[in-house]
Scaffold this motif. Structure first.
Motif, PDB file in Angstrom:
ATOM      1  N   LEU A 232       0.840  -1.207   0.000  1.00  0.00           N
ATOM      2  CA  LEU A 232       0.000   0.000   0.000  1.00  0.00           C
ATOM      3  C   LEU A 232       0.873   1.255   0.000  1.00  0.00           C
ATOM      4  CD1 LEU A 232      -2.914   1.112   0.173  1.00  0.00           C
ATOM      5  CD2 LEU A 232      -2.660   1.063   2.677  1.00  0.00           C
ATOM      6  N   TYR A 233       1.974   1.201   0.712  1.00  0.00           N
ATOM      7  CA  TYR A 233       2.913   2.329   0.761  1.00  0.00           C
ATOM      8  C   TYR A 233       3.384   2.727  -0.640  1.00  0.00           C
ATOM      9  CZ  TYR A 233       7.527   4.504   0.927  1.00  0.00           C
ATOM     10  OH  TYR A 233       8.596   5.321   0.697  1.00  0.00           O
ATOM     11  N   GLU A 234       3.636   1.736  -1.469  1.00  0.00           N
ATOM     12  CA  GLU A 234       4.158   2.021  -2.809  1.00  0.00           C
ATOM     13  C   GLU A 234       3.200   2.908  -3.595  1.00  0.00           C
ATOM     14  OE1 GLU A 234       7.068   1.521  -3.852  1.00  0.00           O
ATOM     15  OE2 GLU A 234       7.816   0.146  -2.314  1.00  0.00           O
ATOM     16  N   TYR A 235       1.900   2.727  -3.396  1.00  0.00           N
ATOM     17  CA  TYR A 235       0.914   3.577  -4.085  1.00  0.00           C
ATOM     18  C   TYR A 235       1.059   5.029  -3.629  1.00  0.00           C
ATOM     19  CZ  TYR A 235      -3.464   6.028  -4.897  1.00  0.00           C
ATOM     20  OH  TYR A 235      -4.391   6.988  -5.248  1.00  0.00           O
ATOM     21  N   TYR A 236       1.123   5.240  -2.306  1.00  0.00           N
ATOM     22  CA  TYR A 236       1.177   6.610  -1.786  1.00  0.00           C
ATOM     23  C   TYR A 236       2.516   7.272  -2.109  1.00  0.00           C
ATOM     24  CZ  TYR A 236      -3.306   6.042   0.399  1.00  0.00           C
ATOM     25  OH  TYR A 236      -4.650   5.874   0.588  1.00  0.00           O
ATOM     26  N   LYS A 237       3.571   6.485  -2.185  1.00  0.00           N
ATOM     27  CA  LYS A 237       4.868   7.036  -2.595  1.00  0.00           C
ATOM     28  C   LYS A 237       4.798   7.494  -4.058  1.00  0.00           C
ATOM     29  CE  LYS A 237       9.728   5.786  -3.260  1.00  0.00           C
ATOM     30  NZ  LYS A 237      10.731   4.696  -3.216  1.00  0.00           N
ATOM     31  N   LYS A 238       4.211   6.644  -4.896  1.00  0.00           N
ATOM     32  CA  LYS A 238       4.090   6.977  -6.316  1.00  0.00           C
ATOM     33  C   LYS A 238       3.248   8.224  -6.523  1.00  0.00           C
ATOM     34  CE  LYS A 238       2.450   5.039 -10.707  1.00  0.00           C
ATOM     35  NZ  LYS A 238       1.777   3.872 -11.351  1.00  0.00           N
ATOM     36  N   GLU A 239       2.216   8.400  -5.703  1.00  0.00           N
ATOM     37  CA  GLU A 239       1.329   9.562  -5.808  1.00  0.00           C
ATOM     38  C   GLU A 239       1.882  10.783  -5.081  1.00  0.00           C
ATOM     39  OE1 GLU A 239      -1.614   9.721  -7.597  1.00  0.00           O
ATOM     40  OE2 GLU A 239      -0.916   7.781  -8.383  1.00  0.00           O
ATOM     41  N   ALA A 240       3.051  10.624  -4.462  1.00  0.00           N
ATOM     42  CA  ALA A 240       3.697  11.713  -3.712  1.00  0.00           C
ATOM     43  C   ALA A 240       2.818  12.236  -2.573  1.00  0.00           C
ATOM     44  CB  ALA A 240       4.085  12.848  -4.654  1.00  0.00           C
ATOM     45  N   THR A 244       0.780  10.451   4.284  1.00  0.00           N
ATOM     46  CA  THR A 244       0.235   9.100   4.437  1.00  0.00           C
ATOM     47  C   THR A 244       1.329   8.050   4.286  1.00  0.00           C
ATOM     48  OG1 THR A 244      -1.882   9.844   3.516  1.00  0.00           O
ATOM     49  CG2 THR A 244      -1.502   7.472   3.605  1.00  0.00           C
ATOM     50  N   ALA A 245       2.239   8.279   3.342  1.00  0.00           N
ATOM     51  CA  ALA A 245       3.348   7.343   3.154  1.00  0.00           C
ATOM     52  C   ALA A 245       4.173   7.228   4.433  1.00  0.00           C
ATOM     53  CB  ALA A 245       4.221   7.797   1.989  1.00  0.00           C
ATOM     54  N   ILE A 246       4.436   8.364   5.072  1.00  0.00           N
ATOM     55  CA  ILE A 246       5.214   8.362   6.313  1.00  0.00           C
ATOM     56  C   ILE A 246       4.456   7.644   7.430  1.00  0.00           C
ATOM     57  CG2 ILE A 246       6.088   9.874   8.152  1.00  0.00           C
ATOM     58  CD1 ILE A 246       6.828  11.862   5.861  1.00  0.00           C
ATOM     59  N   ASP A 247       3.140   7.869   7.504  1.00  0.00           N
ATOM     60  CA  ASP A 247       2.329   7.186   8.530  1.00  0.00           C
ATOM     61  C   ASP A 247       2.410   5.665   8.368  1.00  0.00           C
ATOM     62  OD1 ASP A 247       1.559   9.540   9.708  1.00  0.00           O
ATOM     63  OD2 ASP A 247      -0.367   9.667   8.639  1.00  0.00           O
ATOM     64  N   ILE A 248       2.361   5.211   7.136  1.00  0.00           N
ATOM     65  CA  ILE A 248       2.445   3.774   6.874  1.00  0.00           C
ATOM     66  C   ILE A 248       3.810   3.234   7.321  1.00  0.00           C
ATOM     67  CG2 ILE A 248       2.517   2.004   5.070  1.00  0.00           C
ATOM     68  CD1 ILE A 248       0.431   3.714   3.529  1.00  0.00           C
ATOM     69  N   LEU A 249       4.862   3.967   6.982  1.00  0.00           N
ATOM     70  CA  LEU A 249       6.214   3.532   7.362  1.00  0.00           C
ATOM     71  C   LEU A 249       6.396   3.539   8.880  1.00  0.00           C
ATOM     72  CD1 LEU A 249       8.243   5.359   4.592  1.00  0.00           C
ATOM     73  CD2 LEU A 249       7.886   2.881   4.795  1.00  0.00           C
ATOM     74  N   GLU A 265      13.328   4.178   3.485  1.00  0.00           N
ATOM     75  CA  GLU A 265      12.200   4.814   2.804  1.00  0.00           C
ATOM     76  C   GLU A 265      11.709   6.048   3.554  1.00  0.00           C
ATOM     77  OE1 GLU A 265      10.698   4.165  -0.167  1.00  0.00           O
ATOM     78  OE2 GLU A 265      12.301   2.707  -0.571  1.00  0.00           O
ATOM     79  N   ILE A 266      11.673   5.973   4.881  1.00  0.00           N
ATOM     80  CA  ILE A 266      11.118   7.093   5.638  1.00  0.00           C
ATOM     81  C   ILE A 266      12.028   8.330   5.548  1.00  0.00           C
ATOM     82  CG2 ILE A 266      12.110   6.726   7.958  1.00  0.00           C
ATOM     83  CD1 ILE A 266       9.200   7.169   9.017  1.00  0.00           C
TER      84      ILE A 266
END
Length: 272
Positions: A232-240, A244-249, A265-266
């Motif tokens: 799921l993180y990969e989606y939010y990273k791709k969308e910049a 949310t990406a940081i919350d997942i990490l 990644e973080i």
């Protein structure tokens, strides 16, 4: 009139016992005639007497077709949870390759008890084997009454997606993944497959994925839930979408603070 009906049933049981009619001789019409007697028993208020006679008969003639049918169908009428007579009856005709009778019996059971899981499963198998499209109606009912049924739920999701009904497909996919999680570690492959499917369909529903992650962490494995969140993180990273990406990490690192991938990644996310 009820005494006459009770005696006629007793006579039928005795005749069956002595003549031993072959299973191959039974037809759907025989059961239609027996169904008429059931209706008469109900209208003449002698259900208990006839069921008692049949139960006693089964105590020494356990495979009596007539007794099994009357006992089972009258049990449904009385609302009891004991399906044993009907299960035995259906099994006899399945073993003797009489699919038309199996179908008729299951349909008859469902007329009186629409949520009967045994009849639903057996009828679904019969419909599937004969290519009857009504199998999908049975599947839909089955997943409503059996909250543990995951495989059929997934089948319904795939069919809905194939037909372009994405709202229904997503609903069934969500139900299926929850049911597989309840099944435990043995269903991890199916959970992974459905997680990937749902990430492709509804990645923005972040609260849903957090809910599923918590459920997997609690019931199966926190480490496995973290691996899924990486996808799921990969989606939010791709969308910049960095917050949310940081919350997942952070969640992944709360499970394993030494996770080298998540640490790397973080840092990148904060830099972005």
């Amino acid at each position: 009139m009820s005494e006459v009906l009770v005696k006629s049933v007793q006579d039928m049981l005795n005749e069956e016992k002595w003549t031993r009619a072959a299973i191959s001789n039974y037809s759907k019409n025989n059961f239609i005639e027996l169904a008429d007697i059931i209706e008469k028993a109900i209208s003449e208020n002698c259900v208990d007497e006839i069921k008692a006679i049949c139960d006693e008969h089964l105590s020494h003639t356990k495979n009596s077709i007539i007794a099994l049918y009357f006992s089972g169908m009258l049990a449904l009428k009385k609302g009891t949870l004991d399906n044993s007579a009907l299960i035995t009856l259906v099994d006899i005709f399945q073993d003797n390759h009489k699919p038309n009778i199996v179908t008729y019996l299951c349909e008859s059971i469902l007329e009186r008890d629409p949520s009967n899981k045994f009849a639903l499963r057996t009828l679904a198998t019969a419909y599937r084997e004969e290519g009857n499209e009504r199998v999908w109606e049975i599947y839909e009912t089955l997943v409503k009454v059996d909250y543990e049924e995951a495989d059929v739920t997934k089948l319904l999701a795939e069919r809905a997606e194939k037909n372009g009904d994405m709202e229904t497909a997503i609903d069934y996919y969500k139900k299926a993944i929850h049911r597989y999680i309840n099944d435990g570690i043995n269903s991890m492959n199916q959970i992974k497959e459905l997680w990937t499917k749902l990430v492709s369909l509804i990645p923005e529903e972040i609260d849903f994925f957090y809910l599923v992650q918590r459920k997997i962490a609690k019931g199966i494995s926190a480490d496995k839930s973290a691996v899924l969140m990486q996808e799921l993180y990969e989606y939010y990273k791709k969308e910049a979408k960095w917050d949310t990406a940081i919350d997942i990490l952070k969640l992944v690192l709360s499970i394993d603070d030494k996770d080298i991938w998540a640490r790397r990644e973080i840092v990148e996310c904060f830099r972005n």
